[in-house]
Write a protein that holds these residues in place. Structure first.
Motif, PDB file in Angstrom:
ATOM      1  N   UNK A 191      10.903  -2.797   2.964  1.00 51.27           N
ATOM      2  CA  UNK A 191      10.185  -2.703   1.692  1.00 51.27           C
ATOM      3  C   UNK A 191       8.760  -3.227   1.836  1.00 51.27           C
ATOM      4  N   UNK A 192       8.618  -4.304   2.590  1.00 51.97           N
ATOM      5  CA  UNK A 192       7.283  -4.860   2.814  1.00 51.97           C
ATOM      6  C   UNK A 192       6.404  -3.865   3.559  1.00 51.97           C
ATOM      7  N   UNK A 193       7.003  -3.216   4.577  1.00 55.57           N
ATOM      8  CA  UNK A 193       6.255  -2.218   5.342  1.00 55.57           C
ATOM      9  C   UNK A 193       5.842  -1.049   4.456  1.00 55.57           C
ATOM     10  N   UNK A 194       6.779  -0.592   3.599  1.00 54.48           N
ATOM     11  CA  UNK A 194       6.466   0.519   2.697  1.00 54.48           C
ATOM     12  C   UNK A 194       5.356   0.135   1.719  1.00 54.48           C
ATOM     13  N   UNK A 195       5.425  -1.093   1.217  1.00 51.30           N
ATOM     14  CA  UNK A 195       4.373  -1.551   0.302  1.00 51.30           C
ATOM     15  C   UNK A 195       3.016  -1.558   0.992  1.00 51.30           C
ATOM     16  N   UNK A 196       3.016  -2.018   2.246  1.00 50.69           N
ATOM     17  CA  UNK A 196       1.757  -2.026   2.995  1.00 50.69           C
ATOM     18  C   UNK A 196       1.263  -0.602   3.238  1.00 50.69           C
ATOM     19  N   UNK A 197       2.215   0.319   3.519  1.00 43.72           N
ATOM     20  CA  UNK A 197       1.837   1.712   3.752  1.00 43.72           C
ATOM     21  C   UNK A 197       1.266   2.339   2.489  1.00 43.72           C
ATOM     22  N   UNK A 198       1.934   2.082   1.347  1.00 47.21           N
ATOM     23  CA  UNK A 198       1.438   2.617   0.072  1.00 47.21           C
ATOM     24  C   UNK A 198       0.049   2.071  -0.227  1.00 47.21           C
TER      25      UNK A 198
END
Length: 320
Positions: A191-198
């Protein structure tokens, strides 16, 4: 293999047998007992002997405190006794603490609470009122201050058996949850990675949009139209009403004062050599005073217009 180290804190002479029983129980559990009288505490020559006791608490996992009816040896570093200071040190170091109080002393402590301030009372079980004062301090602690009264050493042994068995059972339960915890941690990391990607894509899109807007603004038809109508020999650039106003002022134009509400045009006026000129700009070209982005295909010739009035009413070109 490392063993849990258990520090046994109490006065010595009145609780000597109790200490021996608890030491034996600790060793039967496979733990290491730390007792002053057994030489388990290394003493040096640099500081007071009691300081080495306090320092050793930093190296143990559990402290078992037994409070009886004797105050014991007074500490040279605090108004408490040495055993009381040991317990306070364990609290400061956030060690696991178990507290046992002689039943007679603990019953008398309730009587003490009801008669605090009465200096004429002689207590039977406690040889010093500081014992009751210290129990009051311990009871007032916010956590890690479970108190268990005892009559014999077996009361202490049975209580510790239950407590340590509970700790071991909790440890086993936590071990079975390690896989679940790892899965949850993996989900959190994803989730943290996805947030950073977004966030990255959003910022990239914002930067991309800003770059496109800057490109479109650099060749905005409004700038080309103003340059052509006013015959300006150099590049014209503005992105807001204020910047356009500054440009026109440099060429002798003044904005219309007090325009009517909802007027379709912004008007600038100039008068030179008996020639009056009006530059009209459609108000919808600006949004919140910022120049709207328009392509050449979206541009219409009547968005910006120049009207020239001579002294005799004839139109003529600008005299520059």
């Amino acid at each position: 293999m490392a063993k849990p180290r258990v520090f046994l804190s109490s006065t010595f002479f009145d609780l000597q047998q109790v200490r021996a029983d608890i030491e034996r129980f600790i060793k039967e559990q496979g733990f290491e007992a730390v007792l002053n009288e057994q030489g388990n505490i290394p003493y040096g020559k640099e500081t007071k002997l009691e300081d080495y006791c306090y320092n050793e608490i930093n190296n143990v996992d559990i402290l078992v405190a037994i409070i009886g009816g004797r105050f014991g040896s007074a500490s040279k570093t605090s108004p408490d006794s040495i055993s009381q200071t040991e317990l306070k040190t364990a609290y400061e170091l956030n060690k696991q603490v178990y507290i046992f109080i002689d039943k007679g002393v603990y019953s008398e402590y309730r009587f003490y609470l009801s008669n605090k301030g009465n200096e004429n009372i002689n207590y039977t079980y406690a040889d010093n009122i500081k014992i009751h004062e210290f129990i009051e301090f311990v009871e007032g602690l916010p956590h890690n201050n479970t108190i268990h009264p005892f009559e014999t050493s077996m009361d202490i042994v049975n209580f510790l058996k239950e407590q340590w068995a509970g700790l071991f059972q909790r440890f086993l339960q936590e071990q079975t949850r390690v896989k679940e915890i790892n899965i949850i941690k993996g989900v959190e990391d994803t989730a943290k990675t996805l947030n950073q990607l977004v966030k990255f894509l959003t910022e990239e899109k914002r930067d991309k949009d800003n770059a496109i807007n800057e490109i479109l603004l650099s060749g905005h038809p409004a700038m080309l139209e103003v340059k052509s109508l006013l015959k300006i020999p150099f590049r014209v650039y503005f992105t807001s009403w204020e910047e356009l106003d500054s440009l026109l002022r440099a060429f002798g134009y003044r904005a219309e004062e007090d325009p009517l509400p909802f007027e379709e045009d912004f008007n600038w006026y100039s008068e030179k050599y008996n020639v009056k000129t009006t530059l009209s700009v459609k108000s919808h070209l600006f949004v919140d005073n910022k120049l709207r982005v328009l392509t050449k295909d979206e541009w219409k010739s009547d968005y910006i217009s120049l009207h020239i009035f001579s002294a005799v009413g004839e139109e003529d070109d600008l005299p520059f």
